[in-house]
Design an enzyme around this catalytic site. Sequence first.
Site, mmCIF file in Angstrom:
data_model
loop_
_atom_site.group_PDB
_atom_site.id
_atom_site.type_symbol
_atom_site.label_atom_id
_atom_site.label_comp_id
_atom_site.label_asym_id
_atom_site.label_seq_id
_atom_site.Cartn_x
_atom_site.Cartn_y
_atom_site.Cartn_z
ATOM 1 N N GLY A 142 0.803 -1.214 0.000
ATOM 2 C CA GLY A 142 0.000 0.000 0.000
ATOM 3 C C GLY A 142 0.841 1.271 0.000
ATOM 4 O O GLY A 142 0.459 2.275 0.584
ATOM 5 N N ASP A 175 3.149 8.286 -0.056
ATOM 6 C CA ASP A 175 4.137 7.247 -0.358
ATOM 7 C C ASP A 175 5.288 7.351 0.633
ATOM 8 O O ASP A 175 6.032 8.328 0.621
ATOM 9 C CB ASP A 175 4.649 7.423 -1.790
ATOM 10 C CG ASP A 175 5.483 6.253 -2.279
ATOM 11 O OD1 ASP A 175 5.965 5.465 -1.453
ATOM 12 O OD2 ASP A 175 5.653 6.134 -3.511
ATOM 13 N N ARG A 177 7.594 4.754 1.057
ATOM 14 C CA ARG A 177 8.545 3.689 0.755
ATOM 15 C C ARG A 177 9.989 4.202 0.706
ATOM 16 O O ARG A 177 10.246 5.313 0.263
ATOM 17 C CB ARG A 177 8.190 3.032 -0.578
ATOM 18 C CG ARG A 177 6.889 2.257 -0.546
ATOM 19 C CD ARG A 177 6.502 1.759 -1.928
ATOM 20 N NE ARG A 177 6.152 2.872 -2.814
ATOM 21 C CZ ARG A 177 5.772 2.707 -4.079
ATOM 22 N NH1 ARG A 177 5.720 1.488 -4.612
ATOM 23 N NH2 ARG A 177 5.467 3.769 -4.817
#
Length: 251
Positions: A142, A175, A177
């Site tokens: 996700g 985001d 990540r």
Amino acid sequence: MNQINIETKAIEILEKKIQRIDRGDRSVYLVGPIRLPVNLDGETVHFKWYCWLDSAEVMDDTSKIVAHLSSANLADSQQSSVLVYGDFEESEDALVRFHSICHTGDIFGSKRCDCGYQLKQSMKMMVANGSGALFYLANHEGRGIGLFSKAMAYVLQENGYDTVEANEELGFVDDSRKYDEAITVLQQLRKKPITLITNNPKKLDALTDAGALLVGRTPLWGDISDFNEKYLQTKVLKSGHLQAEGVSRDE
């Protein structure tokens, strides 16, 4: 054969397949290569598989690493790995993909996203190219929010929110990540330049910022349908993904 001999033999086998990569105050332990025959559209293709573990604990020999495993509860967390094809270390032209784990798309084949398609297609591209590495990245579900949070985000999406709005409504950034571990492993496995398979400029920036030898980008769009069209549009419109034919900036 007694237990000591078994332990000694196992350690001798394992120590040939384990590398420690120092990252400041942390270390990455890389295991492999391991032969991995893969069914790719009905054809058996032979890859080499590595897995890695990031740890703040410095373990300077194989016996300490093995002793650490049973108490580390690694099944309660995720570890990343990389699938390598061909002569990745020495080939002049190698494709690389940083692929974020997607439980629904990669395993169940969900059409709400394009992840499952990108996973298999990037493997095919590497085989056709003759050399490549697919980094399968843990803790990226996700875009970094985790599987349970992703399920709640899906509930919001079914009620009118787009993917970015849903993540933000749950208290996350769009985001979160990180790619530093993957880049560390990449630089250990290959010193020559690579071409990245991606639509996401943030991955390109991460490689460039880390000083990785990046010579180009190959886009990966496909499997566009009524189920994921809005999701793909949001990637372009709000997340900065590089546009492709058939993926409009107009919602």
